[in-house]
Enzyme design. Structure first.
Site, short mmCIF file in Angstrom:
data_model
loop_
_atom_site.label_atom_id
_atom_site.label_comp_id
_atom_site.label_asym_id
_atom_site.label_seq_id
_atom_site.Cartn_x
_atom_site.Cartn_y
_atom_site.Cartn_z
N CYS A 135 -29.07 3.22 1.40
CA CYS A 135 -29.25 1.81 1.06
C CYS A 135 -29.68 1.73 -0.40
O CYS A 135 -30.07 2.74 -0.98
CB CYS A 135 -30.35 1.18 1.91
N ARG A 183 -23.97 1.81 -2.63
CA ARG A 183 -24.76 2.55 -1.65
C ARG A 183 -24.75 1.87 -0.27
O ARG A 183 -25.28 2.40 0.70
CB ARG A 183 -26.23 2.65 -2.12
N TRP A 192 -27.09 -0.31 4.09
CA TRP A 192 -26.07 0.43 4.80
C TRP A 192 -26.70 0.71 6.16
O TRP A 192 -27.60 1.54 6.28
CB TRP A 192 -25.74 1.74 4.08
N ASN A 242 -35.08 3.05 2.69
CA ASN A 242 -33.82 3.79 2.73
C ASN A 242 -34.13 5.10 3.45
O ASN A 242 -35.06 5.80 3.06
CB ASN A 242 -33.34 4.06 1.30
N GLY A 243 -33.41 5.42 4.52
CA GLY A 243 -33.68 6.67 5.26
C GLY A 243 -33.64 6.38 6.75
O GLY A 243 -33.18 5.32 7.18
N GLU A 246 -5.67 19.02 7.99
CA GLU A 246 -6.54 18.20 7.13
C GLU A 246 -6.38 18.61 5.66
O GLU A 246 -6.34 17.77 4.77
CB GLU A 246 -7.99 18.31 7.61
N LYS A 283 -5.13 16.12 2.68
CA LYS A 283 -5.90 15.86 1.46
C LYS A 283 -5.03 16.07 0.23
O LYS A 283 -5.06 15.29 -0.71
CB LYS A 283 -7.12 16.80 1.35
N GLU A 339 -2.35 13.20 -0.11
CA GLU A 339 -2.77 11.83 -0.43
C GLU A 339 -3.35 11.66 -1.82
O GLU A 339 -3.19 10.60 -2.41
CB GLU A 339 -3.69 11.24 0.64
N HIS A 370 8.90 29.78 13.78
CA HIS A 370 9.88 28.96 14.50
C HIS A 370 10.54 27.95 13.57
O HIS A 370 10.98 26.90 14.01
CB HIS A 370 9.21 28.26 15.68
N LYS A 416 -8.65 2.21 1.77
CA LYS A 416 -9.70 2.98 2.45
C LYS A 416 -9.61 2.79 3.96
O LYS A 416 -9.76 3.73 4.71
CB LYS A 416 -11.08 2.57 1.93
O1 M6R Z 1 -11.67 4.73 9.09
P1 M6R Z 1 -10.86 5.63 9.96
O2 M6R Z 1 -11.49 6.96 10.20
O3 M6R Z 1 -10.43 4.98 11.24
O4 M6R Z 1 -9.54 5.89 9.11
C1 M6R Z 1 -8.48 6.64 9.61
C2 M6R Z 1 -7.52 7.01 8.52
O5 M6R Z 1 -6.96 5.86 7.93
C3 M6R Z 1 -8.18 7.85 7.43
O6 M6R Z 1 -8.78 8.98 7.97
C4 M6R Z 1 -7.14 8.29 6.38
O7 M6R Z 1 -6.26 9.19 6.94
C5 M6R Z 1 -7.87 8.90 5.18
N1 M6R Z 1 -7.40 8.31 3.95
C6 M6R Z 1 -7.67 10.35 5.05
O8 M6R Z 1 -8.31 10.88 3.94
#
Ligand code: M6R
Length: 610
Positions: free
Chosen positions: A2, A27, A73, A99-100, A483, A487, A490, A506, A605
């Site tokens: 926060c 924050r 937050w 905050n905490g 994953e 990363k 994206e 395969h 996001k």
């Molecule tokens: O907020 P969420 O975890 O539901 O979001 C899911 C995906 O949109 C999210 O993980 C997306 O794949 C990220 N940009 C990956 O880095």
């Protein structure tokens, strides 16, 4: 996480605080509030939503010379007006911002209620206001009351307290949450980070853990919680605002990667019972029987959260011996999924707002099965619409590429596994204790990886022009390969595929040549020998191999040029470590390719559209 600001001086406290809070919104921004002290009376204004909303509400208020403000937050209690800070005691004469996390808030609340205190909110913070009130009634000294109250508290705090009876002082204290004091000319400020102070002063004193500060207009006295004076020189800040908000890191993504020792610790905080080798999660307490006796788990998620779910499947089937299905939320909602009595559905989401996950959980609830959440954003739609759940407590994730949320999701899935496995007696207390001990060691091991990034940066430099990448792993580290590939795609726009290493033969092996780097996760675990053979197969076709391996792995040294070492841990916890070099690799690749790391093209996001 926060944002906190306190002010005492000749300016209009309200203006200074609101302006500071705006700088701290990164924050957290789910609610905001301010307490202003005038003529021995505290006025509190709070609202859900952003600081701009608070600003409108307080414009035109009479000026005050002292006050405290907060942007929240949420960790305990949804983000509404009552749960917003500042919180007050029964009389309204003491106000506090925090905050905490106060771990023992429930037991303190029970005790304080029995002493006659009345609570208004669902937050952990409010207990501090009442606890201080309790000690204030005996000492009539704010500093002493705060010190005595904090002796009863377990957990983390950065707090600033205001008392109507002592209108010329702010009392602040810290343990585990940052606080720094800004030294002005006939004015002093306090905030959770420098960006809120820098317009007024660049001379600051950083508070350390277990310290308490008494701040007046012209003086700052610092002590430890044992009442011994502490001497500390002020520092002069030279960096610019943008740097401060990112904690000195070049990007939010890098900051968030570096927060992982703390965020994983926060996910475990207060949830491990060391001597019994088991976990406890407040949000699941009432539904624990349903979870432990479930016949099957179905986990729904998207993107990175879906990868975390896949790791969960490996862990839960291995240890808790419960069948687990993992589904893309977007597929589940448009199928005709079969859910039967005894099924328990989990929705994993960082934001708690992903439309597909939300729609899928609604679909599941309509079919009459319980749905529980594993969510980061407190009070988000998914958190509200699930029957119960666990917060991962990772703090706001601002970089579009999810990093710290993933490791915190894995931490929580491991807590659930530990709970279910111990209760179903599929593991012994001794095994449980071993897992708990290793969970305690994880933050230090993450730190060790983060302290050695030069090699990863050099590898990124070498491969930054590659057009394609393969990521390969087995068992619990297969989802980590997925994953790692996500990363890279994206944020650096390089095509990457994740595969279970044995599947390579395969089809994907046809792609291997000297231009195709292959990133392997090859830890000394149950899949080790097999994955070594897979590495040999790539080497035989002149593929470039980058390996995430355990320290001092002699066998691998003969096979690969690029070996990124990570500390050893239990197999079920290893994805929490093995993913970190992959996050860093994608980060450095993106930076070296000149990409917009925090806001990659075409992405948002949270995906709240069809
Ligand atoms: O907020 P969420 O975890 O539901 O979001 C899911 C995906 O949109 C999210 O993980 C997306 O794949 C990220 N940009 C990956 O880095």
């Amino acid at each position: 996480m926060c944002g906190i600001v306190g002010y005492i001086g000749d300016k209009d406290a309200c203006k200074v605080i609101v302006e500071g809070l705006k700088r701290l919104e990164y924050r957290g921004y789910d609610s905001a509030g301010i307490a202003l002290l005038r003529e021995k009376h505290i006025d509190v204004t709070k609202t859900p939503g952003k600081v701009s909303k608070l600003e409108k509400m307080v414009s035109g208020l009479r000026p005050a010379k002292i006050g405290i403000g907060h942007t929240r937050w949420a960790t305990h209690g949804e983000p509404n007006t009552v749960n917003a800070h500042p919180h007050t005691d029964c009389s309204g004469n003491i106000a506090i911002i925090h905050n905490g996390i106060i771990e023992n808030h429930s037991s303190l609340k029970t005790k304080l209620t029995s002493l006659g205190h009345t609570f208004k909110s669902q937050t952990d913070t409010e207990v501090l206001a009442h606890l201080i009130e309790e000690f204030y009634s005996r000492t009539e000294n704010l500093e002493m009351a705060v010190r005595l109250a904090l002796k009863d508290v377990n957990g983390t705090f950065g707090i600033v307290v205001l008392s109507a009876a002592e209108p010329d002082v702010l009392v602040a204290a810290r343990r585990g949450s940052p606080l720094l004091i800004g030294l002005g000319d006939s004015e002093n400020l306090i905030a959770s980070d420098a960006s809120a102070l820098i317009r007024h002063t660049r001379d600051v004193i950083y508070m350390h853990d277990n310290e308490i500060a008494v701040i007046t207009r012209t003086n700052v006295s610092l002590k430890n919680l044992d009442d011994e004076a502490v001497e500390r020189e002020a520092e002069h800040l030279t960096f610019d605002l943008e740097q401060i908000e990112k904690g000195g890191f070049a990007h939010f993504m890098l900051k968030e990667i570096n927060e992982q020792p703390e965020t994983v610790l926060n996910a475990f905080r207060g949830r491990l019972i060391d001597d019994e080798g088991v976990s406890k999660m407040g949000g699941l307490r009432e539904v624990e029987e349903k979870i432990v006796n479930a016949r099957r788990f179905v986990i729904l998620a998207c993107g990175t959260s879906w990868h975390a779910a896949l790791v969960g499947k490996y862990i839960l089937e291995q240890y808790a011996q419960i069948p687990v299905e993992v589904d893309y939320a977007s597929e589940f909602r448009y199928r005709n999924p079969v859910l039967v009595e005894g099924d328990v559905v989990w929705a994993i989401s960082q934001s708690g707002e992903t439309l597909d996950t939300l729609a899928a959980l609604r679909e599941a609830r309509q079919r009459g099965v319980p749905v529980y959440g594993i969510v980061n954003v407190v009070g988000s739609t998914i958190a509200r619409e699930t029957d119960a759940g666990v917060y991962i407590h990772a703090g706001p994730e601002i970089g579009v590429a999810s990093t710290k949320a993933f490791t915190s999701q894995l931490a929580v899935l491991n807590l659930i596994n530990l709970l279910v496995a111990r209760r179903r007696k599929t593991i012994t207390a001794e095994q449980g204790k071993e897992i708990v001990e290793e969970m305690h060691r994880l933050p230090g091991k993450i730190r060790q990886i983060l302290d050695n990034t030069a090699q990863i940066e050099a590898i990124a430099e070498e491969f930054k022009e590659s057009r394609n990448f393969l990521y390969l792993g087995r068992g619990v580290n297969f989802p980590v390969a997925l994953e790692g590939a996500l990363k890279l795609k994206e944020i650096s726009y390089i095509h990457a595929e994740g595969y279970p290493a044995a599947e390579m033969k395969h089809g994907p092996i046809a792609l291997i040549d000297e231009n195709m780097p292959a990133v392997f996760i090859a830890l000394r675990d149950s899949t080790y020998d097999k994955i070594l053979s897979n590495i040999q197969e790539v080497r035989a076709r002149k593929g470039n191999v980058i390996v995430i391996a355990n320290e001092a792995d002699g066998r691998l040294k003969e096979l690969a040029e690029h070996i990124i070492e990570i500390p050893e841990t239990l197999e079920i916890l290893s994805p929490i470590l093995s993913v970190i070099p992959l996050q860093l690799l994608s980060y450095y690749m993106a930076v070296k390719r000149g990409c917009n790391v925090d806001q990659p093209r075409n992405l948002a996001k949270s995906v709240t559209v069809e």
